[in-house]
Design a protein around this motif. Sequence first.
Motif, short mmCIF file in Angstrom:
data_model
loop_
_atom_site.label_atom_id
_atom_site.label_comp_id
_atom_site.label_asym_id
_atom_site.label_seq_id
_atom_site.Cartn_x
_atom_site.Cartn_y
_atom_site.Cartn_z
N GLU A 127 -20.42 -7.94 -26.81
CA GLU A 127 -20.73 -6.58 -26.38
C GLU A 127 -22.24 -6.33 -26.40
OE1 GLU A 127 -18.48 -7.13 -28.96
OE2 GLU A 127 -16.68 -6.93 -27.74
N ASP A 128 -22.88 -6.79 -27.47
CA ASP A 128 -24.34 -6.64 -27.56
C ASP A 128 -25.03 -7.39 -26.43
OD1 ASP A 128 -24.18 -5.09 -29.80
OD2 ASP A 128 -24.79 -6.66 -31.21
N GLN A 129 -24.54 -8.61 -26.16
CA GLN A 129 -25.15 -9.41 -25.10
C GLN A 129 -25.03 -8.71 -23.76
OE1 GLN A 129 -24.09 -13.60 -24.93
NE2 GLN A 129 -23.65 -13.57 -27.12
N LEU A 130 -23.83 -8.18 -23.48
CA LEU A 130 -23.60 -7.51 -22.20
C LEU A 130 -24.46 -6.26 -22.09
CD1 LEU A 130 -22.07 -7.45 -19.55
CD2 LEU A 130 -20.24 -6.19 -20.70
N GLU A 131 -24.50 -5.47 -23.15
CA GLU A 131 -25.29 -4.24 -23.12
C GLU A 131 -26.79 -4.57 -22.98
OE1 GLU A 131 -26.39 -0.31 -25.75
OE2 GLU A 131 -24.73 -1.57 -26.42
N THR A 132 -27.24 -5.57 -23.73
CA THR A 132 -28.64 -5.97 -23.65
C THR A 132 -28.98 -6.46 -22.25
OG1 THR A 132 -28.71 -6.54 -25.99
CG2 THR A 132 -30.40 -7.54 -24.58
N ARG A 133 -28.10 -7.27 -21.68
CA ARG A 133 -28.32 -7.80 -20.33
C ARG A 133 -28.45 -6.66 -19.32
NH1 ARG A 133 -29.56 -12.73 -17.76
NH2 ARG A 133 -29.36 -12.17 -15.61
N LYS A 134 -27.54 -5.67 -19.42
CA LYS A 134 -27.59 -4.53 -18.49
C LYS A 134 -28.89 -3.75 -18.65
CE LYS A 134 -22.61 -3.67 -18.13
NZ LYS A 134 -21.53 -2.78 -18.58
N LEU A 135 -29.29 -3.50 -19.90
CA LEU A 135 -30.53 -2.75 -20.16
C LEU A 135 -31.75 -3.52 -19.66
CD1 LEU A 135 -29.75 -1.39 -23.73
CD2 LEU A 135 -30.04 0.00 -21.66
N VAL A 136 -31.78 -4.82 -19.95
CA VAL A 136 -32.92 -5.64 -19.52
C VAL A 136 -32.98 -5.70 -17.99
CG1 VAL A 136 -33.87 -8.00 -19.51
CG2 VAL A 136 -33.13 -6.97 -21.66
N ASP A 137 -31.83 -5.83 -17.34
CA ASP A 137 -31.81 -5.84 -15.87
C ASP A 137 -32.32 -4.51 -15.30
OD1 ASP A 137 -30.98 -8.44 -15.60
OD2 ASP A 137 -28.87 -7.97 -15.22
N ARG A 138 -31.90 -3.39 -15.90
CA ARG A 138 -32.39 -2.08 -15.44
C ARG A 138 -33.90 -1.96 -15.65
NH1 ARG A 138 -29.47 2.84 -17.96
NH2 ARG A 138 -31.12 3.95 -16.85
N ALA A 139 -34.36 -2.40 -16.82
CA ALA A 139 -35.78 -2.33 -17.12
C ALA A 139 -36.58 -3.24 -16.18
CB ALA A 139 -36.04 -2.71 -18.58
N LYS A 140 -36.04 -4.44 -15.89
CA LYS A 140 -36.72 -5.34 -14.95
C LYS A 140 -36.84 -4.66 -13.59
CE LYS A 140 -34.20 -9.05 -15.10
NZ LYS A 140 -33.62 -10.39 -14.98
N GLY A 141 -35.78 -4.00 -13.16
CA GLY A 141 -35.80 -3.30 -11.87
C GLY A 141 -36.88 -2.23 -11.84
N ILE A 142 -37.00 -1.48 -12.92
CA ILE A 142 -38.04 -0.43 -13.00
C ILE A 142 -39.42 -1.06 -12.93
CG2 ILE A 142 -39.10 1.27 -14.57
CD1 ILE A 142 -36.17 1.90 -15.51
N LEU A 143 -39.63 -2.13 -13.69
CA LEU A 143 -40.94 -2.81 -13.69
C LEU A 143 -41.25 -3.40 -12.32
CD1 LEU A 143 -40.72 -4.56 -17.18
CD2 LEU A 143 -42.20 -2.64 -16.57
N MET A 144 -40.23 -3.97 -11.66
CA MET A 144 -40.43 -4.55 -10.33
C MET A 144 -40.79 -3.46 -9.32
SD MET A 144 -37.27 -7.25 -10.60
CE MET A 144 -37.14 -7.64 -8.87
N ASP A 145 -40.09 -2.34 -9.38
CA ASP A 145 -40.33 -1.23 -8.43
C ASP A 145 -41.66 -0.53 -8.68
OD1 ASP A 145 -37.90 -1.72 -7.28
OD2 ASP A 145 -36.86 -0.06 -8.26
N ASN A 146 -41.96 -0.25 -9.95
CA ASN A 146 -43.12 0.59 -10.28
C ASN A 146 -44.41 -0.19 -10.52
OD1 ASN A 146 -41.27 2.64 -10.16
ND2 ASN A 146 -41.14 2.94 -12.37
N HIS A 147 -44.30 -1.51 -10.76
CA HIS A 147 -45.51 -2.27 -11.11
C HIS A 147 -45.66 -3.55 -10.30
CE1 HIS A 147 -46.24 0.42 -14.48
NE2 HIS A 147 -44.93 0.38 -14.70
N ALA A 200 -35.77 -7.44 -27.25
CA ALA A 200 -35.85 -7.18 -25.80
C ALA A 200 -35.06 -5.91 -25.46
CB ALA A 200 -35.31 -8.37 -25.02
N LYS A 201 -33.94 -5.70 -26.13
CA LYS A 201 -33.11 -4.52 -25.89
C LYS A 201 -33.90 -3.23 -26.15
CE LYS A 201 -28.87 -2.31 -27.55
NZ LYS A 201 -27.75 -2.42 -28.49
N ASP A 202 -34.65 -3.22 -27.27
CA ASP A 202 -35.44 -2.03 -27.63
C ASP A 202 -36.53 -1.77 -26.60
OD1 ASP A 202 -33.88 -1.98 -29.94
OD2 ASP A 202 -35.35 -3.12 -31.09
N VAL A 203 -37.21 -2.84 -26.19
CA VAL A 203 -38.27 -2.70 -25.18
C VAL A 203 -37.67 -2.19 -23.87
CG1 VAL A 203 -40.00 -3.94 -23.81
CG2 VAL A 203 -39.72 -4.46 -26.25
#
Length: 197
Positions: A135-155, A177-180
């Motif tokens: 569960e932690d892995q899945l949640e972390t993966r989703k959060l990291v993917d969302r954050a990567k998307g934001i960084l890719m779009d905005n930076h 990584a999840k916290d970041v």
Amino acid sequence: MATRVVIAEDEAIIRLDLKETLQEEGYDVVGETGRGDEAVELVRQLEPDLAILDVKMPGLDGLAAAREISTEKKSAVLILTAFSQRDLIEQARDAGALAYLVKPFQRSELIPAVEIALGRHREMRALHDQTQSLEDQLETRKLVDRAKGILMDNHAMSENEAFDWIQKTAMNTRGKAKDVAEQVIAGSISPDSDAGA
């Protein structure tokens, strides 16, 4: 150290071409076979960084071999096929393939596909090392993917650059990584702020 690769392709000419191309590009081909069942055994014995698997092979097809290799988290998997149907692509993804290449392919397509598979596998291992439960892995993966998307779009970052920034920031702040990722999503940190420096 060179990236270690196992090739499983039942057509000898394609297998030889793959081997020569990879070697010319600096990869170390440590094993090769024309059978899916042998590919799984080679990966277990040799522990390569990447397994390149053709979909249609005797013994065990590439999708079944990919499923076994991915379950054991031994190496990244790149699937080769002569078909590009969406359902086959989805089956390959569900079997654990991290990249996909349709034959006949150009040399200019092979190396990026290899690097995508290796990069995604590296990400998954890094996330796996930081988390305990599925569960932690899945949640972390989703959060990291969302954050990567934001960084890719905005930076204007590539996917790899965004992931590397998240990982580096986590190490610099002695966090996870999840916290970041959560902070990126919330807008409280970005590459422009001091936290990622």
